[in-house]
Design a protein around this motif. Structure first.
Motif, PDB file in Angstrom:
ATOM      1  N   THR A   1     -43.051   4.729 -25.502  1.00 27.86           N
ATOM      2  CA  THR A   1     -43.960   5.755 -26.441  1.00 27.86           C
ATOM      3  C   THR A   1     -43.327   6.806 -27.043  1.00 27.86           C
ATOM      4  O   THR A   1     -42.551   7.391 -26.206  1.00 27.86           O
ATOM      5  N   GLY A   2     -43.030   6.666 -28.712  1.00 27.72           N
ATOM      6  CA  GLY A   2     -42.074   8.061 -29.258  1.00 27.72           C
ATOM      7  C   GLY A   2     -40.801   7.460 -28.565  1.00 27.72           C
ATOM      8  O   GLY A   2     -39.461   7.890 -29.572  1.00 27.72           O
ATOM      9  N   TRP A   3     -39.786   5.913 -28.634  1.00 30.93           N
ATOM     10  CA  TRP A   3     -38.648   6.312 -27.931  1.00 30.93           C
ATOM     11  C   TRP A   3     -38.645   4.302 -28.854  1.00 30.93           C
ATOM     12  O   TRP A   3     -38.370   3.152 -28.024  1.00 30.93           O
ATOM     13  N   ASP A   4     -39.189   3.883 -30.082  1.00 28.62           N
ATOM     14  CA  ASP A   4     -39.073   2.985 -30.825  1.00 28.62           C
ATOM     15  C   ASP A   4     -37.394   2.372 -31.432  1.00 28.62           C
ATOM     16  O   ASP A   4     -36.594   2.988 -30.860  1.00 28.62           O
ATOM     17  N   LYS A   5     -36.934   1.089 -31.883  1.00 28.52           N
ATOM     18  CA  LYS A   5     -35.690   1.725 -32.393  1.00 28.52           C
ATOM     19  C   LYS A   5     -35.071   2.994 -33.398  1.00 28.52           C
ATOM     20  O   LYS A   5     -33.671   2.508 -33.232  1.00 28.52           O
ATOM     21  N   THR A   6     -36.259   3.246 -33.441  1.00 31.31           N
ATOM     22  CA  THR A   6     -35.194   4.615 -33.972  1.00 31.31           C
ATOM     23  C   THR A   6     -35.644   6.068 -33.409  1.00 31.31           C
ATOM     24  O   THR A   6     -34.361   6.656 -34.426  1.00 31.31           O
ATOM     25  N   TYR A   7     -35.145   5.923 -32.837  1.00 28.13           N
ATOM     26  CA  TYR A   7     -34.797   6.757 -31.511  1.00 28.13           C
ATOM     27  C   TYR A   7     -33.749   6.742 -31.563  1.00 28.13           C
ATOM     28  O   TYR A   7     -32.886   8.648 -31.212  1.00 28.13           O
ATOM     29  N   CYS A   8     -32.669   6.431 -31.585  1.00 31.56           N
ATOM     30  CA  CYS A   8     -31.434   6.813 -31.401  1.00 31.56           C
ATOM     31  C   CYS A   8     -31.364   7.757 -32.721  1.00 31.56           C
ATOM     32  O   CYS A   8     -29.983   8.171 -32.713  1.00 31.56           O
ATOM     33  N   LEU A   9     -31.436   7.819 -33.786  1.00 34.06           N
ATOM     34  CA  LEU A   9     -31.566   8.650 -35.065  1.00 34.06           C
ATOM     35  C   LEU A   9     -31.201   9.734 -34.752  1.00 34.06           C
ATOM     36  O   LEU A   9     -30.505  10.366 -35.500  1.00 34.06           O
ATOM     37  N   ARG A  10     -32.575  10.473 -33.578  1.00 32.56           N
ATOM     38  CA  ARG A  10     -32.029  11.933 -33.546  1.00 32.56           C
ATOM     39  C   ARG A  10     -31.103  12.267 -33.030  1.00 32.56           C
ATOM     40  O   ARG A  10     -30.169  13.361 -33.395  1.00 32.56           O
ATOM     41  N   HIS A  11     -30.195  11.415 -32.125  1.00 32.30           N
ATOM     42  CA  HIS A  11     -29.113  11.365 -31.335  1.00 32.30           C
ATOM     43  C   HIS A  11     -27.329  11.299 -32.505  1.00 32.30           C
ATOM     44  O   HIS A  11     -26.833  12.210 -32.878  1.00 32.30           O
ATOM     45  N   VAL A  12     -27.629  10.447 -33.462  1.00 29.01           N
ATOM     46  CA  VAL A  12     -26.482   9.905 -34.320  1.00 29.01           C
ATOM     47  C   VAL A  12     -26.167  11.050 -35.262  1.00 29.01           C
ATOM     48  O   VAL A  12     -25.522  11.565 -35.926  1.00 29.01           O
ATOM     49  N   GLU A  13     -27.592  11.028 -35.724  1.00 31.98           N
ATOM     50  CA  GLU A  13     -28.217  13.010 -37.281  1.00 31.98           C
ATOM     51  C   GLU A  13     -26.729  13.274 -36.799  1.00 31.98           C
ATOM     52  O   GLU A  13     -26.445  14.125 -37.681  1.00 31.98           O
ATOM     53  N   LYS A  14     -27.102  14.430 -35.953  1.00 36.14           N
ATOM     54  CA  LYS A  14     -26.013  15.382 -35.274  1.00 36.14           C
ATOM     55  C   LYS A  14     -24.406  15.231 -35.456  1.00 36.14           C
ATOM     56  O   LYS A  14     -23.675  15.694 -35.790  1.00 36.14           O
ATOM     57  N   GLU A  15     -24.039  13.760 -35.257  1.00 36.45           N
ATOM     58  CA  GLU A  15     -22.580  13.264 -35.584  1.00 36.45           C
ATOM     59  C   GLU A  15     -22.227  13.174 -36.784  1.00 36.45           C
ATOM     60  O   GLU A  15     -20.922  12.853 -37.224  1.00 36.45           O
ATOM     61  N   GLY A  16     -22.839  13.410 -37.970  1.00 39.66           N
ATOM     62  CA  GLY A  16     -22.289  13.529 -39.575  1.00 39.66           C
ATOM     63  C   GLY A  16     -22.871  11.840 -40.597  1.00 39.66           C
ATOM     64  O   GLY A  16     -21.899  11.562 -40.770  1.00 39.66           O
ATOM     65  N   TYR A  17     -23.144  10.756 -39.259  1.00 45.01           N
ATOM     66  CA  TYR A  17     -23.092   9.701 -39.360  1.00 45.01           C
ATOM     67  C   TYR A  17     -24.457   9.398 -40.802  1.00 45.01           C
ATOM     68  O   TYR A  17     -25.236  10.252 -41.297  1.00 45.01           O
ATOM     69  N   THR A  18     -23.821   9.194 -42.681  1.00 43.75           N
ATOM     70  CA  THR A  18     -24.810   8.773 -43.328  1.00 43.75           C
ATOM     71  C   THR A  18     -25.128   7.494 -43.891  1.00 43.75           C
ATOM     72  O   THR A  18     -26.324   7.138 -44.370  1.00 43.75           O
ATOM     73  N   LYS A  19     -24.631   6.701 -43.152  1.00 37.85           N
ATOM     74  CA  LYS A  19     -25.460   5.521 -43.513  1.00 37.85           C
ATOM     75  C   LYS A  19     -25.389   4.449 -41.570  1.00 37.85           C
ATOM     76  O   LYS A  19     -24.866   4.507 -41.083  1.00 37.85           O
ATOM     77  N   ILE A  20     -26.521   4.256 -41.292  1.00 37.64           N
ATOM     78  CA  ILE A  20     -27.381   3.336 -39.971  1.00 37.64           C
ATOM     79  C   ILE A  20     -27.312   1.835 -40.543  1.00 37.64           C
ATOM     80  O   ILE A  20     -28.581   2.043 -41.329  1.00 37.64           O
ATOM     81  N   HIS A  21     -27.395   1.290 -40.126  1.00 39.25           N
ATOM     82  CA  HIS A  21     -27.350  -0.598 -39.932  1.00 39.25           C
ATOM     83  C   HIS A  21     -28.652  -1.028 -39.062  1.00 39.25           C
ATOM     84  O   HIS A  21     -27.736  -0.653 -38.105  1.00 39.25           O
ATOM     85  N   PHE A  22     -29.288  -1.463 -39.157  1.00 37.16           N
ATOM     86  CA  PHE A  22     -29.876  -2.204 -37.918  1.00 37.16           C
ATOM     87  C   PHE A  22     -30.332  -3.778 -38.440  1.00 37.16           C
ATOM     88  O   PHE A  22     -30.392  -3.904 -40.064  1.00 37.16           O
ATOM     89  N   PHE A  23     -29.983  -4.761 -37.335  1.00 40.05           N
ATOM     90  CA  PHE A  23     -29.726  -5.644 -37.605  1.00 40.05           C
ATOM     91  C   PHE A  23     -30.924  -6.977 -37.155  1.00 40.05           C
ATOM     92  O   PHE A  23     -30.912  -6.445 -35.952  1.00 40.05           O
ATOM     93  N   GLY A  24     -31.577  -7.534 -37.525  1.00 43.24           N
ATOM     94  CA  GLY A  24     -32.748  -8.002 -37.112  1.00 43.24           C
ATOM     95  C   GLY A  24     -32.708  -9.541 -37.502  1.00 43.24           C
ATOM     96  O   GLY A  24     -32.448  -9.223 -38.737  1.00 43.24           O
ATOM     97  N   ASP A  25     -34.239  -9.796 -37.461  1.00 43.05           N
ATOM     98  CA  ASP A  25     -34.061 -11.574 -37.940  1.00 43.05           C
ATOM     99  C   ASP A  25     -35.529 -11.470 -39.376  1.00 43.05           C
ATOM    100  O   ASP A  25     -34.923 -11.673 -40.204  1.00 43.05           O
ATOM    101  N   LYS A  26     -35.746  -9.779 -39.642  1.00 45.66           N
ATOM    102  CA  LYS A  26     -36.494  -9.424 -40.866  1.00 45.66           C
ATOM    103  C   LYS A  26     -36.368  -8.079 -40.501  1.00 45.66           C
ATOM    104  O   LYS A  26     -36.527  -6.903 -39.116  1.00 45.66           O
ATOM    105  N   THR A  27     -36.227  -7.211 -41.552  1.00 48.25           N
ATOM    106  CA  THR A  27     -35.844  -6.171 -42.412  1.00 48.25           C
ATOM    107  C   THR A  27     -36.616  -5.804 -43.125  1.00 48.25           C
ATOM    108  O   THR A  27     -36.719  -6.576 -44.370  1.00 48.25           O
ATOM    109  N   PHE A  28     -37.023  -4.533 -43.742  1.00 51.07           N
ATOM    110  CA  PHE A  28     -37.132  -4.289 -44.981  1.00 51.07           C
ATOM    111  C   PHE A  28     -37.049  -2.990 -45.282  1.00 51.07           C
ATOM    112  O   PHE A  28     -37.051  -2.108 -44.374  1.00 51.07           O
ATOM    113  N   GLN A  29     -37.726  -2.769 -46.711  1.00 48.76           N
ATOM    114  CA  GLN A  29     -36.970  -1.020 -47.276  1.00 48.76           C
ATOM    115  C   GLN A  29     -38.241  -0.124 -46.288  1.00 48.76           C
ATOM    116  O   GLN A  29     -39.710  -0.373 -46.594  1.00 48.76           O
ATOM    117  N   VAL A  30     -37.601   0.884 -45.698  1.00 51.02           N
ATOM    118  CA  VAL A  30     -38.985   2.003 -44.955  1.00 51.02           C
ATOM    119  C   VAL A  30     -37.804   3.125 -45.387  1.00 51.02           C
ATOM    120  O   VAL A  30     -37.255   3.737 -45.007  1.00 51.02           O
TER     121      VAL A  30
END
Length: 110
Positions: free
Chosen positions: A76-105
């Motif tokens: 619980t709390g470790w979904d696919k967005t878990y990494c975002l809290r770590h890479v955000e500190k590195e200054g990334y402005t775009k993150i891409h997720f690839f899967g068989d279904k993606t939707f704007q959220v």
């Protein structure tokens, strides 16, 4: 995270396409998850099978979307967005997720 596929990860496109309506009618993935929760009530896992969920109390707003033949299990709390809290500190402005279904959220793609 562990991805569980009742029909197997090596299912052909034809098998995947046949599973979608079968699962919609018989709720195979939902029943699988309910059985895990029943047998292991204190395991502390979250499951996603492609349905929107309300915000998680300890993590904030999350919309979980999924694929055709599987579901994800994760602490619980470790979904696919878990990494975002770590890479955000590195200054990334775009993150891409690839899967068989993606939707704007939330003005991003999840």
């Amino acid at each position: 995270m562990v991805n569980v596929s009742p029909i197997g990860r090596n299912a052909s496109t034809e098998e995947r396409n046949a599973f979608v309506p079968y699962d919609a009618e018989h709720k195979i993935r939902e029943k699988f998850i309910q059985e895990i929760k029943k047998r292991f009530p204190d395991i502390g896992l979250t499951f996603s099978i492609g349905q929107p969920h309300a915000p998680l109390p300890s993590y904030g707003p999350v919309l979980i979307v999924g694929g055709q033949i599987s579901f994800d299990c994760f602490p619980t709390g470790w979904d696919k967005t878990y990494c975002l809290r770590h890479v955000e500190k590195e200054g990334y402005t775009k993150i891409h997720f690839f899967g068989d279904k993606t939707f704007q959220v939330f003005k991003t793609f999840a």
